[in-house]
Design an enzyme around this catalytic site. Structure first.
Site, PDB file in Angstrom:
ATOM      1  N   ILE A 130       1.327  -1.907   1.536  1.00  0.00           N
ATOM      2  CA  ILE A 130       2.115  -1.598   0.334  1.00  0.00           C
ATOM      3  C   ILE A 130       1.714  -0.232  -0.236  1.00  0.00           C
ATOM      4  O   ILE A 130       2.574   0.547  -0.669  1.00  0.00           O
ATOM      5  CB  ILE A 130       1.926  -2.723  -0.710  1.00  0.00           C
ATOM      6  CG1 ILE A 130       2.561  -4.023  -0.183  1.00  0.00           C
ATOM      7  CG2 ILE A 130       2.499  -2.330  -2.060  1.00  0.00           C
ATOM      8  CD1 ILE A 130       2.206  -5.277  -0.971  1.00  0.00           C
TER       9      ILE A 130
ATOM     10  N   TYR B   5      -9.762 -14.416  -5.130  1.00  0.00           N
ATOM     11  CA  TYR B   5      -8.547 -13.580  -5.197  1.00  0.00           C
ATOM     12  C   TYR B   5      -7.606 -14.042  -6.302  1.00  0.00           C
ATOM     13  O   TYR B   5      -7.095 -13.235  -7.084  1.00  0.00           O
ATOM     14  CB  TYR B   5      -7.856 -13.678  -3.840  1.00  0.00           C
ATOM     15  CG  TYR B   5      -6.629 -12.812  -3.648  1.00  0.00           C
ATOM     16  CD1 TYR B   5      -6.751 -11.498  -3.193  1.00  0.00           C
ATOM     17  CD2 TYR B   5      -5.343 -13.307  -3.873  1.00  0.00           C
ATOM     18  CE1 TYR B   5      -5.632 -10.711  -2.985  1.00  0.00           C
ATOM     19  CE2 TYR B   5      -4.221 -12.522  -3.662  1.00  0.00           C
ATOM     20  CZ  TYR B   5      -4.369 -11.224  -3.224  1.00  0.00           C
ATOM     21  OH  TYR B   5      -3.252 -10.450  -3.012  1.00  0.00           O
TER      22      TYR B   5
ATOM     23  N   LYS C 238      -6.377 -11.871  -9.540  1.00  0.00           N
ATOM     24  CA  LYS C 238      -5.031 -11.334  -9.774  1.00  0.00           C
ATOM     25  C   LYS C 238      -4.520 -11.713 -11.166  1.00  0.00           C
ATOM     26  O   LYS C 238      -3.786 -10.948 -11.786  1.00  0.00           O
ATOM     27  CB  LYS C 238      -4.063 -11.824  -8.680  1.00  0.00           C
ATOM     28  CG  LYS C 238      -4.285 -11.160  -7.326  1.00  0.00           C
ATOM     29  CD  LYS C 238      -4.001  -9.672  -7.357  1.00  0.00           C
ATOM     30  CE  LYS C 238      -4.109  -9.013  -6.001  1.00  0.00           C
ATOM     31  NZ  LYS C 238      -4.005  -7.546  -6.050  1.00  0.00           N
TER      32      LYS C 238
HETATM   33  N1  LIG Z   1       0.694  -8.359   1.726  1.00  0.00           N
HETATM   34  C1  LIG Z   1       0.985  -9.309   0.859  1.00  0.00           C
HETATM   35  O1  LIG Z   1       1.536 -10.360   1.227  1.00  0.00           O
HETATM   36  C2  LIG Z   1       0.681  -9.128  -0.609  1.00  0.00           C
HETATM   37  C3  LIG Z   1       1.293 -10.030  -1.512  1.00  0.00           C
HETATM   38  C4  LIG Z   1       1.041  -9.880  -2.871  1.00  0.00           C
HETATM   39  C5  LIG Z   1       0.197  -8.883  -3.318  1.00  0.00           C
HETATM   40  N2  LIG Z   1      -0.397  -8.043  -2.416  1.00  0.00           N
HETATM   41  C6  LIG Z   1      -1.285  -7.022  -2.964  1.00  0.00           C
HETATM   42  O2  LIG Z   1      -0.793  -5.747  -2.585  1.00  0.00           O
HETATM   43  C7  LIG Z   1      -1.890  -4.849  -2.422  1.00  0.00           C
HETATM   44  C8  LIG Z   1      -1.828  -4.230  -1.053  1.00  0.00           C
HETATM   45  O3  LIG Z   1      -1.887  -5.255  -0.081  1.00  0.00           O
HETATM   46  P1  LIG Z   1      -1.492  -4.973   1.432  1.00  0.00           P
HETATM   47  O4  LIG Z   1      -0.936  -6.221   1.953  1.00  0.00           O
HETATM   48  O5  LIG Z   1      -0.754  -3.717   1.522  1.00  0.00           O
HETATM   49  O6  LIG Z   1      -2.970  -4.836   2.049  1.00  0.00           O
HETATM   50  P2  LIG Z   1      -3.513  -3.879   3.198  1.00  0.00           P
HETATM   51  O7  LIG Z   1      -4.747  -4.553   3.703  1.00  0.00           O
HETATM   52  O8  LIG Z   1      -2.450  -3.506   4.157  1.00  0.00           O
HETATM   53  O9  LIG Z   1      -3.936  -2.567   2.388  1.00  0.00           O
HETATM   54  C9  LIG Z   1      -5.027  -2.567   1.530  1.00  0.00           C
HETATM   55  C10 LIG Z   1      -5.703  -1.218   1.629  1.00  0.00           C
HETATM   56  O10 LIG Z   1      -6.840  -1.231   0.754  1.00  0.00           O
HETATM   57  C11 LIG Z   1      -7.900  -0.587   1.408  1.00  0.00           C
HETATM   58  N3  LIG Z   1      -9.168  -1.025   0.828  1.00  0.00           N
HETATM   59  C12 LIG Z   1      -9.789  -2.225   0.989  1.00  0.00           C
HETATM   60  N4  LIG Z   1     -10.952  -2.228   0.316  1.00  0.00           N
HETATM   61  C13 LIG Z   1     -11.057  -1.014  -0.286  1.00  0.00           C
HETATM   62  C14 LIG Z   1     -12.029  -0.434  -1.121  1.00  0.00           C
HETATM   63  N5  LIG Z   1     -13.161  -1.080  -1.454  1.00  0.00           N
HETATM   64  N6  LIG Z   1     -11.820   0.819  -1.584  1.00  0.00           N
HETATM   65  C15 LIG Z   1     -10.695   1.496  -1.240  1.00  0.00           C
HETATM   66  N7  LIG Z   1      -9.747   1.004  -0.424  1.00  0.00           N
HETATM   67  C16 LIG Z   1      -9.928  -0.255   0.040  1.00  0.00           C
HETATM   68  C17 LIG Z   1      -7.760  -0.976   2.865  1.00  0.00           C
HETATM   69  O11 LIG Z   1      -8.456  -0.081   3.722  1.00  0.00           O
HETATM   70  C18 LIG Z   1      -6.245  -0.904   3.040  1.00  0.00           C
HETATM   71  O12 LIG Z   1      -5.824   0.375   3.454  1.00  0.00           O
HETATM   72  C19 LIG Z   1      -3.140  -5.675  -2.679  1.00  0.00           C
HETATM   73  O13 LIG Z   1      -3.538  -5.503  -4.020  1.00  0.00           O
HETATM   74  C20 LIG Z   1      -2.700  -7.088  -2.449  1.00  0.00           C
HETATM   75  O14 LIG Z   1      -3.486  -7.999  -3.151  1.00  0.00           O
HETATM   76  C21 LIG Z   1      -0.171  -8.139  -1.077  1.00  0.00           C
END
Ligand SMILES: NC(=O)c1ccc[n+]([C@@H]2O[C@H](COP(=O)([O-])OP(=O)(O)OC[C@H]3O[C@@H](n4cnc5c(N)ncnc54)[C@H](O)[C@@H]3O)[C@@H](O)[C@H]2O)c1
Length: 263
Positions: free
Chosen positions: A16, A153, A157
């Site tokens: 995202i 988690y 959130k």
């Molecule tokens: N994918 C889903 O289904 C979903 C649903 C609801 C909410 N979200 C939220 O959306 C956001 C992005 O999720 P996503 O699915 O794109 O995840 P993702 O794992 O694809 O991306 C997360 C990014 O955060 C980086 N990261 C992790 N720990 C870190 C740290 N300590 N410092 C800096 N960077 C760090 C990772 O390297 C990665 O690039 C998150 O907050 C997640 O909780 C995701």
């Protein structure tokens, strides 16, 4: 001449966050990607820069208070003060029992997901306060709204939602808006890996949404871009679901008396 807007995206190397970085670059912003994943961070920045936009990768562990302060200061010197902040960096867990969970992993998840969000909001919020303008979007989740068995988690959130509201009130006074988006399951590489490993059941996921398809990363990025746009100039402190109707469907579709049109 108006100055080019600076969009800062934590976790912008993938999923995202990457879609948000791409979207803001398309809107003419210079984008800064803060992430621990150097390989993906550089690749994303190079990919965006190939379209002619300014995009830079800054290595940053959002959980590390000092590192965040240093990166924010360097970024301000090199690119300028932030106009937009999106906090997407997070760790995404699997189902766990509270009584049996590993406390070190629990604490690390809070450090990254909650404290990481807070750290970014403080340092880039201060840059915005100086100029009395800016927009922040935190990444919430359907986990911000209802209990799901992810004991670090899920409450994290919910806490991010409350933090978003507190910031909206405190920073609203300085002309800065703060909102959150709450995506349902988004079919990122990470989620696909969890489905393949048996940690998420795609059938169960699809059964509790109103729409037949889940949002993609660009759908979430579009909602984030809307919240940062002039069109949302009077919207602050809200949690905007991007959920294919999960909020409406999850209780309806699991009703004990059955669903009228379900065969
Ligand atoms: N994918 C889903 O289904 C979903 C649903 C609801 C909410 N979200 C939220 O959306 C956001 C992005 O999720 P996503 O699915 O794109 O995840 P993702 O794992 O694809 O991306 C997360 C990014 O955060 C980086 N990261 C992790 N720990 C870190 C740290 N300590 N410092 C800096 N960077 C760090 C990772 O390297 C990665 O690039 C998150 O907050 C997640 O909780 C995701």
């Amino acid at each position: 001449m108006t100055r080019q807007r600076i969009a800062v995206i934590t976790g912008g190397a993938s999923g995202i966050g990457r879609a948000c970085a791409t979207r803001f670059a398309e809107e003419g912003c210079a984008v800064a990607i803060l992430d621990t994943d150097k390989h993906k961070g550089c690749e994303t920045a190079q990919h965006i820069a190939r379209s002619g936009a300014v995009a830079r990768y800054y290595p940053c562990d959002v959980a590390d208070r000092v590192q965040m302060q240093q990166v924010a200061a360097t970024l301000e010197r090199e690119m300028g003060p932030a106009d937009i902040l999106v906090t997407s960096a997070a760790l995404i867990p699997n189902t766990e029992s509270i009584l049996d969970m590993d406390m070190a992993s629990h604490d690390r998840m809070w450090q990254v997901n909650y404290h990481g969000t807070l750290h970014a909001c403080i340092d880039f919020g201060r840059q915005m306060r100086e100029r009395r303008q800016g927009s922040i979007v935190t990444l919430g989740s359907i986990n911000s709204l209802l209990p799901l068995p992810l004991p670090a988690y899920n409450p994290g959130k919910a806490a991010i939602q409350r933090l978003t509201q507190l910031l909206a009130v405190e920073l609203g006074h300085h002309g800065i808006r703060v909102n959150s988006v709450a995506p349902t399951y988004v079919l990122t590489e990470g989620l696909q890996e969890k489905i393949d490993a048996g940690h998420r059941d795609l059938g169960k996921i699809l059964a509790v949404h109103a729409l037949d398809t889940l949002p993609g990363t660009e759908d979430v990025a579009q909602a984030v871009a809307f919240l940062c746009s002039e069109a949302a100039s009077k919207i602050t402190g809200v949690l905007l679901p991007v959920d294919s109707g999960w909020g409406a469907a999850v209780s309806y579709k699991t009703y004990a008396g059955g669903v009228p049109w379900d065969d």
